[in-house]
Design an enzyme around this catalytic site. Structure first.
Site: not given
Length: 305
Positions: A52, A220-221, A223
Site C-alpha cells: 500500500y 466488479g474488480f 470498477e
C-alpha cells in the site's frame, strides 16, 4: 461499535475495521484525525499491506499515532505480504524480509496479524511454515491468516503450519456476492449455481476462520462504487428507503448488510474521510431484518430460485 471474536477467539475486534490503503499521500495531520475518529467510533482494527503506497501507508500511519501514549496495546494492526511487482512471492526469505520492513515502517515491535496477500501457485508450504514459526517464536507476529484463498489452498498450507490460520480476507459486497450465490442455486442449471470458490464461506465458518470483506462498496474488480451510482438505481432506491426507515445515512446500509450475516464477517472500509467514517459506523447500531436483507440482495439484480 459491535465487536466480534476473530478466528480462535483470542482477538476481540471491531466489526468494522479501517483499511489504510489510501492514506499514503494524505497529510499526517489528516490521517491522525481519521484515526482519532476511528478510535472514537470504537474501531480498534487497522488493516495494512506492504504494497500500500509502496510502504508509505505504514509509515504515515506510524507517524500519525506516534504522539498517542500507550496506543499500541489498544489497537490491532494487520498487514499483508506476498505481492511483488508482477508476481507473487511466498518464499521464506521474502516473508521474513517483508515483515521486518513493515515492523520498521510501522515503528512497532510486533504485528498482531500477518496475512498472505494473494495465492502464490509456486508456494512451498514447508517454506512458509518455517517463516511463520520464526516470526511467531521471535514475537514479531502473533497471528496469521490469508487473503483471497480458496479452501483447498488453506488446507494445503495448514497441513504444514504450527499456527492456525484465523482470517481469510475476500472481496464481498451487495454487488459482489459470489460466495453466497451458489448456495441459493444448488442443483440448478444456471450461472449462479457455479461454485467458483470451493464453498469458501461455509468452509471458513466450519473452521473458525473470520472472513474479512474488502471493497464493501465496490462492484466488479475495482470498477467503481455502486453507492449513488445511477447504473444501480433499484439498489440505491432500496438502500435509501431502508436507511430512512432505520434513521441512518445510506452509506451505513451496505455495511449493515454485511454485518447481518451470521458468519460474523468483518467489514474493511477504506474511506479517508472522517465524516464518512462516522456515517459508516452507524451500521453497527442497527440490524437488518431478514426481509430487508433479502430485499437488498434482490435489488442488486439477484434472483432467488
Amino acid at each position: 461499535m459491535r465487536y466480534i471474536n476473530i478466528g480462535n477467539g483470542e482477538i476481540k475486534a471491531s466489526a468494522i475495521a479501517l483499511g489504510c490503503m489510501r492514506i499514503a499521500d494524505k497529510p499526517v495531520k489528516e490521517v491522525a484525525e481519521l484515526i482519532n475518529t476511528a478510535l472514537e467510533e470504537g474501531i480498534n482494527f487497522f488493516d495494512h499491506a506492504d504494497i500500500y503506497g509502496g510502504g508509505k501507508s505504514e509509515e504515515v500511519f506510524a507517524e500519525a499515532i506516534s504522539k498517542k501514549a500507550d496506543i499500541r496495546e489498544k489497537i490491532i494492526i494487520q498487514t499483508k505480504c506476498g505481492i511483488r511487482h508482477g508476481y507473487y512471492d511466498f518464499s521464506k526469505e521474502h516473508i521474513l524480509k517483508s515483515v521486518d520492513g513493515s515492523l520498521k515502517r510501522l515503528k512497532t515491535d510486533y504485528i498482531d496479524v500477518l496475512l498472505l496477500h494473494r495465492p502464490d501457485t509456486l508456494m512451498e508450504p514447508e517454506e512458509v511454515a518455517e517463516a511463520f514459526s520464526i516470526l511467531h517464536s521471535s514475537g514479531k507476529v502473533r497471528n496469521f491468516g490469508v487473503s483471497n484463498f480458496n479452501p483447498m489452498q488453506i488446507e494445503l498450507l495448514s497441513k504444514y503450519l504450527n499456527q492456525k490460520l484465523i482470517i481469510n480476507q475476500l472481496q464481498f459486497s451487495i454487488m459482489h456476492t459470489g460466495m453466497i450465490d451458489s448456495g441459493f442455486n444448488v442443483n440448478m442449471k444456471v450461472d449462479q449455481s457455479i461454485d467458483r470458490d470451493g464453498s469458501v464461506l461455509e468452509y471458513c465458518r466450519l473452521n473458525n476462520i473470520t472472513i474479512q470483506a474488502w471493497s464493501p462498496f465496490q462492484y466488479g474488480f475495482f470498477e467503481g462504487t455502486f453507492l449513488g451510482n445511477e447504473k444501480f438505481k433499484e439498489l440505491n432506491d432500496k438502500i435509501d428507503e431502508i436507511a430512512a426507515k432505520k434513521g441512518v445515512p445510506s452509506i451505513a446500509i451496505p455495511i449493515a448488510w454485511i454485518l447481518r450475516h451470521p458468519a460474523k464477517i468483518q467489514a474493511i472500509v477504506g474511506t479517508t474521510n472522517s465524516a464518512r467514517l462516522k456515517d459508516i459506523c452507524k451500521a453497527s447500531e442497527i440490524e437488518l431484518t431478514r426481509e430487508e436483507w433479502y430485499e437488498l440482495y434482490r435489488a442488486a439484480g439477484n434472483k432467488l430460485p
